[in-house]
Design a protein around this motif. Structure first.
Motif, PDB file in Angstrom:
ATOM      1  N   LEU A  60      49.612 -44.966  44.727  1.00 25.10           N
ATOM      2  CA  LEU A  60      48.940 -45.988  43.931  1.00 25.10           C
ATOM      3  C   LEU A  60      47.446 -46.051  44.265  1.00 25.10           C
ATOM      4  O   LEU A  60      46.608 -46.155  43.364  1.00 25.10           O
ATOM      5  CB  LEU A  60      49.593 -47.350  44.152  1.00 25.10           C
ATOM      6  CG  LEU A  60      49.039 -48.496  43.315  1.00 25.10           C
ATOM      7  CD1 LEU A  60      49.176 -48.209  41.831  1.00 25.10           C
ATOM      8  CD2 LEU A  60      49.754 -49.791  43.673  1.00 25.10           C
ATOM      9  N   ILE A  61      47.107 -45.948  45.529  1.00 30.06           N
ATOM     10  CA  ILE A  61      45.697 -45.945  45.933  1.00 30.06           C
ATOM     11  C   ILE A  61      44.997 -44.712  45.376  1.00 30.06           C
ATOM     12  O   ILE A  61      43.884 -44.802  44.832  1.00 30.06           O
ATOM     13  CB  ILE A  61      45.571 -46.019  47.469  1.00 30.06           C
ATOM     14  CG1 ILE A  61      46.018 -47.395  47.957  1.00 30.06           C
ATOM     15  CG2 ILE A  61      44.146 -45.710  47.916  1.00 30.06           C
ATOM     16  CD1 ILE A  61      46.163 -47.504  49.457  1.00 30.06           C
ATOM     17  N   THR A  62      45.632 -43.555  45.499  1.00 32.42           N
ATOM     18  CA  THR A  62      45.052 -42.318  44.980  1.00 32.42           C
ATOM     19  C   THR A  62      44.814 -42.417  43.477  1.00 32.42           C
ATOM     20  O   THR A  62      43.739 -42.076  42.980  1.00 32.42           O
ATOM     21  CB  THR A  62      45.984 -41.132  45.286  1.00 32.42           C
ATOM     22  OG1 THR A  62      46.168 -41.028  46.690  1.00 32.42           O
ATOM     23  CG2 THR A  62      45.421 -39.831  44.746  1.00 32.42           C
ATOM     24  N   ALA A  63      45.805 -42.894  42.745  1.00 33.73           N
ATOM     25  CA  ALA A  63      45.690 -43.007  41.297  1.00 33.73           C
ATOM     26  C   ALA A  63      44.644 -44.041  40.902  1.00 33.73           C
ATOM     27  O   ALA A  63      43.881 -43.839  39.948  1.00 33.73           O
ATOM     28  CB  ALA A  63      47.043 -43.366  40.693  1.00 33.73           C
ATOM     29  N   THR A  64      44.569 -45.148  41.623  1.00 27.35           N
ATOM     30  CA  THR A  64      43.593 -46.192  41.308  1.00 27.35           C
ATOM     31  C   THR A  64      42.171 -45.701  41.556  1.00 27.35           C
ATOM     32  O   THR A  64      41.279 -45.938  40.734  1.00 27.35           O
ATOM     33  CB  THR A  64      43.871 -47.460  42.136  1.00 27.35           C
ATOM     34  OG1 THR A  64      45.206 -47.900  41.859  1.00 27.35           O
ATOM     35  CG2 THR A  64      42.900 -48.560  41.777  1.00 27.35           C
ATOM     36  N   VAL A  65      41.946 -45.012  42.656  1.00 25.82           N
ATOM     37  CA  VAL A  65      40.615 -44.455  42.932  1.00 25.82           C
ATOM     38  C   VAL A  65      40.232 -43.462  41.838  1.00 25.82           C
ATOM     39  O   VAL A  65      39.105 -43.475  41.330  1.00 25.82           O
ATOM     40  CB  VAL A  65      40.567 -43.803  44.333  1.00 25.82           C
ATOM     41  CG1 VAL A  65      39.304 -42.975  44.515  1.00 25.82           C
ATOM     42  CG2 VAL A  65      40.682 -44.858  45.413  1.00 25.82           C
ATOM     43  N   GLY A  66      41.164 -42.615  41.451  1.00 26.50           N
ATOM     44  CA  GLY A  66      40.886 -41.661  40.376  1.00 26.50           C
ATOM     45  C   GLY A  66      40.578 -42.351  39.060  1.00 26.50           C
ATOM     46  O   GLY A  66      39.664 -41.944  38.335  1.00 26.50           O
ATOM     47  N   ALA A  67      41.298 -43.416  38.751  1.00 17.49           N
ATOM     48  CA  ALA A  67      41.066 -44.152  37.513  1.00 17.49           C
ATOM     49  C   ALA A  67      39.722 -44.870  37.546  1.00 17.49           C
ATOM     50  O   ALA A  67      39.013 -44.915  36.532  1.00 17.49           O
ATOM     51  CB  ALA A  67      42.195 -45.140  37.268  1.00 17.49           C
ATOM     52  N   VAL A  68      39.342 -45.420  38.694  1.00 20.10           N
ATOM     53  CA  VAL A  68      38.042 -46.086  38.819  1.00 20.10           C
ATOM     54  C   VAL A  68      36.918 -45.062  38.631  1.00 20.10           C
ATOM     55  O   VAL A  68      35.949 -45.321  37.910  1.00 20.10           O
ATOM     56  CB  VAL A  68      37.915 -46.818  40.177  1.00 20.10           C
ATOM     57  CG1 VAL A  68      36.486 -47.218  40.466  1.00 20.10           C
ATOM     58  CG2 VAL A  68      38.825 -48.028  40.206  1.00 20.10           C
ATOM     59  N   VAL A  69      37.050 -43.908  39.248  1.00 22.36           N
ATOM     60  CA  VAL A  69      36.041 -42.851  39.089  1.00 22.36           C
ATOM     61  C   VAL A  69      35.958 -42.424  37.630  1.00 22.36           C
ATOM     62  O   VAL A  69      34.868 -42.281  37.069  1.00 22.36           O
ATOM     63  CB  VAL A  69      36.365 -41.647  40.013  1.00 22.36           C
ATOM     64  CG1 VAL A  69      35.525 -40.430  39.659  1.00 22.36           C
ATOM     65  CG2 VAL A  69      36.175 -42.025  41.466  1.00 22.36           C
ATOM     66  N   LEU A  70      37.097 -42.254  36.999  1.00 18.82           N
ATOM     67  CA  LEU A  70      37.117 -41.843  35.597  1.00 18.82           C
ATOM     68  C   LEU A  70      36.516 -42.913  34.700  1.00 18.82           C
ATOM     69  O   LEU A  70      35.731 -42.598  33.793  1.00 18.82           O
ATOM     70  CB  LEU A  70      38.552 -41.524  35.176  1.00 18.82           C
ATOM     71  CG  LEU A  70      38.739 -40.820  33.850  1.00 18.82           C
ATOM     72  CD1 LEU A  70      37.971 -39.503  33.811  1.00 18.82           C
ATOM     73  CD2 LEU A  70      40.210 -40.562  33.601  1.00 18.82           C
ATOM     74  N   LEU A  71      36.829 -44.178  34.925  1.00 22.46           N
ATOM     75  CA  LEU A  71      36.224 -45.259  34.143  1.00 22.46           C
ATOM     76  C   LEU A  71      34.715 -45.306  34.337  1.00 22.46           C
ATOM     77  O   LEU A  71      33.960 -45.546  33.394  1.00 22.46           O
ATOM     78  CB  LEU A  71      36.831 -46.611  34.527  1.00 22.46           C
ATOM     79  CG  LEU A  71      38.146 -46.979  33.870  1.00 22.46           C
ATOM     80  CD1 LEU A  71      38.666 -48.287  34.444  1.00 22.46           C
ATOM     81  CD2 LEU A  71      37.990 -47.087  32.376  1.00 22.46           C
TER      82      LEU A  71
END
Length: 79
Positions: A60-71
């Motif tokens: 979840l942390i990995t996916a959230t960091v990736g989503a924040v970077v993508l946003l």
């Protein structure tokens, strides 16, 4: 069953990233899609850095960091 967990974690990560990046989101549905794509981006970025998120919380942390970077990146392009 693995793909279902992957999608659920990505959806939750998209929601969390939308909350973290107030004003840079793409609406609820857009952020959920960004979360699924961000899970891939986060896995790639963490792999480059030599980190590995294990278990539900790590994923979840990995996916959230990736989503924040993508946003963030999409917000720059959107302007």
């Amino acid at each position: 069953m693995g793909i279902i967990w992957y999608l659920l974690i990505g959806l939750l990560a998209g929601f969390l990233a939308g909350q973290i990046m107030k004003g840079r989101g793409f609406g609820l549905v857009g952020n959920l899609i960004i979360g699924v794509i961000g899970a891939v981006v986060g896995g790639f970025l963490f792999g480059l850095l030599g980190f590995h998120g294990s278990g539900l919380i790590g994923s979840l942390i990995t996916a959230t960091v990736g989503a924040v970077v993508l946003l963030f990146l999409l917000g720059l392009v959107k302007r």
